[in-house]
Structures are given as structure tokens and as C-alpha cells.
Design a protein around this motif. Structure first.
Motif, short mmCIF file in Angstrom:
data_model
loop_
_atom_site.label_atom_id
_atom_site.label_comp_id
_atom_site.label_asym_id
_atom_site.label_seq_id
_atom_site.Cartn_x
_atom_site.Cartn_y
_atom_site.Cartn_z
N ALA A 150 0.63 11.69 -7.77
CA ALA A 150 1.22 11.09 -6.56
C ALA A 150 1.93 9.78 -6.89
N VAL A 151 1.32 8.95 -7.73
CA VAL A 151 1.90 7.66 -8.10
C VAL A 151 3.04 7.84 -9.08
N GLY A 152 2.88 8.81 -10.01
CA GLY A 152 3.87 9.01 -11.06
C GLY A 152 3.55 8.17 -12.29
N CYS A 153 2.27 8.11 -12.64
CA CYS A 153 1.85 7.35 -13.82
C CYS A 153 0.85 8.17 -14.62
N GLU A 154 0.49 7.66 -15.79
CA GLU A 154 -0.54 8.33 -16.58
C GLU A 154 -1.89 8.16 -15.88
N SER A 155 -2.75 9.16 -16.04
CA SER A 155 -4.04 9.14 -15.34
C SER A 155 -4.91 7.94 -15.72
N ALA A 156 -4.78 7.45 -16.91
CA ALA A 156 -5.60 6.31 -17.35
C ALA A 156 -5.35 5.07 -16.49
N ARG A 157 -4.15 4.93 -15.91
CA ARG A 157 -3.80 3.74 -15.11
C ARG A 157 -4.34 3.81 -13.68
N ILE A 158 -4.96 4.93 -13.31
CA ILE A 158 -5.63 5.00 -12.01
C ILE A 158 -6.96 4.27 -12.16
N ILE B 60 0.85 -1.19 0.00
CA ILE B 60 0.00 0.00 0.00
C ILE B 60 0.89 1.24 0.00
N LEU B 61 0.64 2.11 -0.94
CA LEU B 61 1.37 3.37 -1.05
C LEU B 61 0.58 4.46 -0.33
N GLU B 62 1.25 5.19 0.55
CA GLU B 62 0.61 6.34 1.20
C GLU B 62 1.41 7.58 0.85
N PHE B 63 0.69 8.65 0.53
CA PHE B 63 1.31 9.86 0.03
C PHE B 63 1.14 11.01 1.02
N ASP B 64 2.06 11.98 0.92
CA ASP B 64 1.97 13.20 1.71
C ASP B 64 1.03 14.20 1.06
N VAL B 65 0.55 13.86 -0.12
CA VAL B 65 -0.37 14.73 -0.87
C VAL B 65 -1.65 13.96 -1.14
N SER B 66 -2.69 14.66 -1.52
CA SER B 66 -3.97 14.03 -1.82
C SER B 66 -3.89 13.20 -3.11
N SER B 67 -4.59 12.09 -3.09
CA SER B 67 -4.76 11.28 -4.30
C SER B 67 -6.27 11.07 -4.52
N ALA B 68 -7.06 12.05 -4.11
CA ALA B 68 -8.52 11.93 -4.10
C ALA B 68 -9.16 12.01 -5.48
N THR B 69 -8.46 12.52 -6.47
CA THR B 69 -8.98 12.56 -7.84
C THR B 69 -8.03 11.78 -8.73
N VAL B 70 -8.48 11.45 -9.91
CA VAL B 70 -7.64 10.73 -10.86
C VAL B 70 -6.34 11.50 -11.12
N GLU B 71 -6.47 12.79 -11.37
CA GLU B 71 -5.30 13.60 -11.69
C GLU B 71 -4.32 13.65 -10.51
N LEU B 72 -4.84 13.87 -9.31
CA LEU B 72 -3.98 13.91 -8.13
C LEU B 72 -3.33 12.55 -7.86
N ALA B 73 -4.09 11.49 -8.03
CA ALA B 73 -3.55 10.14 -7.83
C ALA B 73 -2.44 9.84 -8.83
#
Length: 160
Positions: free
Chosen positions: A35-43, A19-32
């Protein structure tokens, strides 16, 4: 706390450290995606809809949108997203951290959309608005307890 339920769920499967936990929000596709460092489609976003006998969760690619006629044909009801309070009541997860894991409510049915088929791995949330976990599609299917794969999205890939 929802992430603790998800952590316990993955602990039983030897995957809690993934499980990855971030210091920033990942509440939307774009933010996630940022945070992950991937293209938004992979969320792998989890969308919550009202169903005749409860709730339907559709896990789909980050760039996919629900196609109302396809949804109605598949689930025999109009696509009506749940309110944040309804989402919490059905899933135990707050909007921004909704995922298909650690859901104990038998009135919730999980389906995976074929928009995810483009990817080897995807990143669904892990129960909070600042978490995710990388899973293969087979792992996502297994861990989510999905009832199956559906085709209820539009506007992704070469579709239009």
C-alpha cells in the motif's frame, strides 16, 4: 474509532494531513508495504506483549522477529503476545492497526527496537487496518512516548 483518535493526536502536532489512508488493507507488513510502496522492512510493526503490570509494545522493523531470550532478558518475563481482545483493551487499537500513538492507558509501555536503526524514515500504522504515517526515527521516538530503545529482535540485517 481508533484512527480518529490518532488523527486528533497528530492534529495537535500539525501532522494530521500526513496520515496516509488506503483503499486496500495495510493490516499486515506485506499489505502495508504494498500500500505504501516501500520495502516490507520499513514498515514499523507494533507488537503487543503481556507484562507483569500491563502491556509492552515493541515497535520493530517489518522483517524483524522477537528473540525470546533477548526479550526475557530485557523485560524479565516470557514473550507472550496479547490476544486481539487484550490488545484492544490495553491500546484502544484493533489488531492490524495497532500503533504507539494516542494510547491513554498508563499500563502500556512503548519501546523501539534497534532493528529500525537501518532507516531514515519508517511507516507505522495510524490506528486502522488501512493507514500509515511516514516518520523519522526521532519523530517516532517523540510521538510514541517511547521509554527507550531495546534490542529484542533477531533475523534482520546481517544478524541471522
Amino acid at each position: 474509532m481508533s484512527i480518529e483518535k490518532v488523527r486528533a493526536f497528530f492534529s495537535q502536532r500539525g501532522r494530521e494531513k500526513d496520515i496516509l489512508e488506503f483503499d486496500v488493507s495495510s493490516a499486515t507488513v506485506e499489505l502495508a508495504a504494498a500500500a505504501v510502496g516501500c520495502e516490507s522492512a520499513r514498515i514499523a510493526k507494533t507488537l503487543s506483549f503481556a507484562a507483569k503490570e500491563g502491556c509492552v509494545l515493541v515497535v520493530c522493523a517489518g522483517d524483524a522477529k522477537i528473540d525470546n531470550p533477548k526479550f526475557k532478558a530485557q523485560f524479565h518475563t516470557k514473550a507472550r503476545m496479547l490476544s486481539p481482545d487484550e490488545v484492544m483493551a490495553f491500546t484502544g487499537h484493533a489488531v492490524g492497526g495497532v500503533c504507539p500513538f494516542a494510547i491513554e492507558n498508563p499500563a502500556v509501555a512503548v519501546y523501539l527496537d534497534r532493528s529500525l536503526h537501518r532507516f531514515t524514515t519508517v511507516y507505522p500504522a495510524a490506528g486502522s487496518s488501512n493507514s500509515a504515517i511516514e516518520l523519522t526515527l526521532a519523530e517516532l521516538e517523540e510521538f510514541s512516548g517511547a521509554k527507550g530503545w531495546v534490542d529484542v529482535c533477531k533475523n534482520w540485517g546481517n544478524e541471522g
